[in-house]
Design a protein around this motif. Structure first.
Motif, PDB file in Angstrom:
ATOM      1  N   ALA A   1      34.281  31.826  32.388  1.00 15.63           N
ATOM      2  CA  ALA A   1      33.104  33.316  32.752  1.00 15.63           C
ATOM      3  C   ALA A   1      32.327  32.983  34.025  1.00 15.63           C
ATOM      4  O   ALA A   1      31.764  33.375  34.502  1.00 15.63           O
ATOM      5  N   ASP A   2      31.944  32.329  33.307  1.00 11.98           N
ATOM      6  CA  ASP A   2      30.149  31.200  33.282  1.00 11.98           C
ATOM      7  C   ASP A   2      30.360  30.863  34.548  1.00 11.98           C
ATOM      8  O   ASP A   2      29.836  31.072  35.531  1.00 11.98           O
ATOM      9  N   ALA A   3      31.176  29.526  35.102  1.00 14.10           N
ATOM     10  CA  ALA A   3      31.649  28.933  36.548  1.00 14.10           C
ATOM     11  C   ALA A   3      32.067  29.737  37.541  1.00 14.10           C
ATOM     12  O   ALA A   3      31.247  29.455  38.797  1.00 14.10           O
ATOM     13  N   MET A   4      32.802  31.144  36.775  1.00 10.02           N
ATOM     14  CA  MET A   4      33.043  31.451  38.094  1.00 10.02           C
ATOM     15  C   MET A   4      32.089  32.764  38.347  1.00 10.02           C
ATOM     16  O   MET A   4      32.068  32.781  39.479  1.00 10.02           O
ATOM     17  N   PHE A   5      31.180  32.794  37.654  1.00  9.90           N
ATOM     18  CA  PHE A   5      29.728  34.021  38.168  1.00  9.90           C
ATOM     19  C   PHE A   5      29.133  32.933  39.143  1.00  9.90           C
ATOM     20  O   PHE A   5      28.660  33.364  40.160  1.00  9.90           O
ATOM     21  N   GLN A   6      29.060  31.632  39.322  1.00 12.18           N
ATOM     22  CA  GLN A   6      27.826  30.526  39.194  1.00 12.18           C
ATOM     23  C   GLN A   6      28.623  30.370  40.227  1.00 12.18           C
ATOM     24  O   GLN A   6      27.329  30.331  41.184  1.00 12.18           O
ATOM     25  N   PHE A   7      29.542  30.259  40.367  1.00 14.48           N
ATOM     26  CA  PHE A   7      30.108  29.218  41.950  1.00 14.48           C
ATOM     27  C   PHE A   7      31.473  30.290  42.382  1.00 14.48           C
ATOM     28  O   PHE A   7      32.848  29.727  41.899  1.00 14.48           O
ATOM     29  N   PRO A   8      31.391  31.479  42.728  1.00 16.62           N
ATOM     30  CA  PRO A   8      31.725  32.174  43.524  1.00 16.62           C
ATOM     31  C   PRO A   8      33.503  31.827  44.023  1.00 16.62           C
ATOM     32  O   PRO A   8      34.395  32.538  44.105  1.00 16.62           O
ATOM     33  N   GLN A   9      32.719  30.551  44.714  1.00 14.40           N
ATOM     34  CA  GLN A   9      34.065  30.835  45.762  1.00 14.40           C
ATOM     35  C   GLN A   9      35.073  29.787  45.131  1.00 14.40           C
ATOM     36  O   GLN A   9      34.992  28.868  45.026  1.00 14.40           O
ATOM     37  N   LEU A  10      35.873  30.665  44.789  1.00 13.57           N
ATOM     38  CA  LEU A  10      37.627  29.587  43.759  1.00 13.57           C
ATOM     39  C   LEU A  10      38.273  29.008  45.293  1.00 13.57           C
ATOM     40  O   LEU A  10      38.436  29.475  46.178  1.00 13.57           O
ATOM     41  N   GLY A  11      38.395  27.602  44.858  1.00 13.35           N
ATOM     42  CA  GLY A  11      39.703  26.584  45.694  1.00 13.35           C
ATOM     43  C   GLY A  11      41.150  27.142  45.761  1.00 13.35           C
ATOM     44  O   GLY A  11      41.600  28.470  44.864  1.00 13.35           O
ATOM     45  N   TYR A  12      41.562  26.737  46.560  1.00 13.48           N
ATOM     46  CA  TYR A  12      43.368  27.211  46.576  1.00 13.48           C
ATOM     47  C   TYR A  12      43.684  26.800  45.549  1.00 13.48           C
ATOM     48  O   TYR A  12      44.747  27.606  44.843  1.00 13.48           O
ATOM     49  N   VAL A  13      43.365  25.437  44.545  1.00 13.00           N
ATOM     50  CA  VAL A  13      44.530  25.570  43.189  1.00 13.00           C
ATOM     51  C   VAL A  13      44.049  26.903  42.319  1.00 13.00           C
ATOM     52  O   VAL A  13      45.171  27.144  41.449  1.00 13.00           O
ATOM     53  N   THR A  14      42.776  26.591  42.467  1.00 15.09           N
ATOM     54  CA  THR A  14      42.710  27.681  42.093  1.00 15.09           C
ATOM     55  C   THR A  14      43.090  28.531  41.695  1.00 15.09           C
ATOM     56  O   THR A  14      43.803  29.768  40.255  1.00 15.09           O
ATOM     57  N   LYS A  15      43.321  28.763  42.501  1.00 14.75           N
ATOM     58  CA  LYS A  15      43.528  30.940  42.748  1.00 14.75           C
ATOM     59  C   LYS A  15      45.126  30.914  42.947  1.00 14.75           C
ATOM     60  O   LYS A  15      46.189  31.536  42.095  1.00 14.75           O
ATOM     61  N   MET A  16      46.016  30.179  43.229  1.00 15.09           N
ATOM     62  CA  MET A  16      47.139  29.196  42.516  1.00 15.09           C
ATOM     63  C   MET A  16      47.612  29.742  41.275  1.00 15.09           C
ATOM     64  O   MET A  16      48.731  29.898  40.531  1.00 15.09           O
ATOM     65  N   GLN A  17      46.443  29.086  39.988  1.00 14.07           N
ATOM     66  CA  GLN A  17      47.272  29.273  39.215  1.00 14.07           C
ATOM     67  C   GLN A  17      46.991  30.258  38.439  1.00 14.07           C
ATOM     68  O   GLN A  17      47.522  31.317  37.799  1.00 14.07           O
ATOM     69  N   LEU A  18      45.615  31.376  38.993  1.00 16.83           N
ATOM     70  CA  LEU A  18      45.655  32.695  38.475  1.00 16.83           C
ATOM     71  C   LEU A  18      46.706  33.321  39.083  1.00 16.83           C
ATOM     72  O   LEU A  18      47.091  34.277  38.091  1.00 16.83           O
ATOM     73  N   GLU A  19      46.862  33.058  40.274  1.00 17.28           N
ATOM     74  CA  GLU A  19      48.224  33.820  40.972  1.00 17.28           C
ATOM     75  C   GLU A  19      49.501  33.871  40.052  1.00 17.28           C
ATOM     76  O   GLU A  19      50.291  34.707  39.454  1.00 17.28           O
ATOM     77  N   ALA A  20      49.939  32.848  38.748  1.00 15.89           N
ATOM     78  CA  ALA A  20      51.263  32.323  38.502  1.00 15.89           C
ATOM     79  C   ALA A  20      50.923  32.624  37.156  1.00 15.89           C
ATOM     80  O   ALA A  20      51.929  32.480  36.808  1.00 15.89           O
ATOM     81  N   ALA A  21      49.985  32.979  36.444  1.00 10.20           N
ATOM     82  CA  ALA A  21      49.853  33.312  35.246  1.00 10.20           C
ATOM     83  C   ALA A  21      50.336  35.074  35.301  1.00 10.20           C
ATOM     84  O   ALA A  21      50.027  35.901  35.401  1.00 10.20           O
ATOM     85  N   ASP A  22      50.913  34.283  33.509  1.00 11.37           N
ATOM     86  CA  ASP A  22      51.562  36.073  32.823  1.00 11.37           C
ATOM     87  C   ASP A  22      49.945  36.299  32.133  1.00 11.37           C
ATOM     88  O   ASP A  22      49.619  37.342  31.942  1.00 11.37           O
ATOM     89  N   ILE A  23      49.427  35.781  31.230  1.00 10.08           N
ATOM     90  CA  ILE A  23      48.427  35.425  29.918  1.00 10.08           C
ATOM     91  C   ILE A  23      47.537  34.889  30.984  1.00 10.08           C
ATOM     92  O   ILE A  23      46.679  33.882  31.352  1.00 10.08           O
ATOM     93  N   ILE A  24      45.882  35.757  31.541  1.00  7.67           N
ATOM     94  CA  ILE A  24      44.457  34.682  31.256  1.00  7.67           C
ATOM     95  C   ILE A  24      43.789  35.247  30.224  1.00  7.67           C
ATOM     96  O   ILE A  24      43.579  36.584  29.643  1.00  7.67           O
ATOM     97  N   LEU A  25      43.358  33.860  30.296  1.00  6.99           N
ATOM     98  CA  LEU A  25      42.087  33.954  29.069  1.00  6.99           C
ATOM     99  C   LEU A  25      40.570  34.089  30.070  1.00  6.99           C
ATOM    100  O   LEU A  25      40.978  32.472  30.720  1.00  6.99           O
TER     101      LEU A  25
END
Length: 215
Positions: free
Chosen positions: A102-126
């Motif tokens: 949460a902290d890093a995603m707010f401070q560095f809002p520009q997400l990379g390609y791999v990060t987006k792929m990982q979030l897209e594929a998830a059934d559960i996100i913590l």
């Protein structure tokens, strides 16, 4: 924490990018190194093909559950397809879990390609480290995660503290069917690995380092 909280016998497959050291008795096979942990659980480091490593683990230690901890650079879709198409019949993909800082995603809002792929594929996100973000910041982070993956179940955590029962028993077969039907030929993954964009190295020194200079 998963190993401590569950009554199941678990094999944890480590797929790290860089060096890994396991200070335990290691049994080396053709596709996997198996280190004995407490409670009958094992930690496995991949050294060969993934599907053959899974079969090797099943044959040697007969776990109830296999948890795959991928490198932070992994493209999960390729692994999901491998699990669906090439795994032994007794193995079923239960679900994909992703951690969002949460902290890093707010401070560095520009997400990379791999990060987006990982979030897209998830059934559960913590969404973790929520103690480092105020209510407004946390809302922005969750909205961003929701835009990337509106279907995932989201938990807010501090130090990833969560009842581990919630991580297992996901309706995986239904989710897998939805993924398969939604996937078009144009979106089939290519044999391109994100690792090619990165380099890994390690340095060992007895010197006292200045933290600012090291960073």
């Amino acid at each position: 924490k998963i190993l401590a909280d569950t009554e199941h016998k678990i094999a944890v497959i480590m797929n790290e990018f860089g060096e890994i050291a396991i200070d335990a008795k290691v049994l080396k096979g053709k596709n996997v190194e198996i280190a004995e942990l407490g409670g009958g659980c094992v930690c496995c480091s991949l050294i060969g093909e993934f599907d053959r490593a899974v079969q090797e683990i099943i044959d040697k230690v007969h776990p109830d559950l296999i948890v795959v901890e991928t490198t932070g650079l992994a493209e999960p879709e390729a692994l999901i397809i491998d699990l669906q198409d090439n795994m032994p019949k007794m193995v079923r993909l239960d679900g994909v879990i992703a951690l969002a800082d949460a902290d890093a995603m707010f401070q560095f809002p520009q997400l990379g390609y791999v990060t987006k792929m990982q979030l897209e594929a998830a059934d559960i996100i913590l969404i973790n480290k929520v103690d480092l973000a105020d209510a407004g910041q946390l809302e922005q982070v969750e909205q961003k995660v929701r835009r990337i993956n509106p279907a995932a179940t989201i938990f807010h955590t501090v130090r990833s503290e969560l009842n581990t029962c919630l991580l297992f028993g996901i309706a995986a077969e239904q989710a897998a069917g939805e993924r398969k039907s939604a996937r078009s030929p144009a979106s089939e993954p290519h044999e391109i690995h994100a690792h090619a964009q990165f380099e890994s190295f390690s340095v060992t020194t007895d010197a006292t380092l200045c933290k600012d200079k090291f960073d």
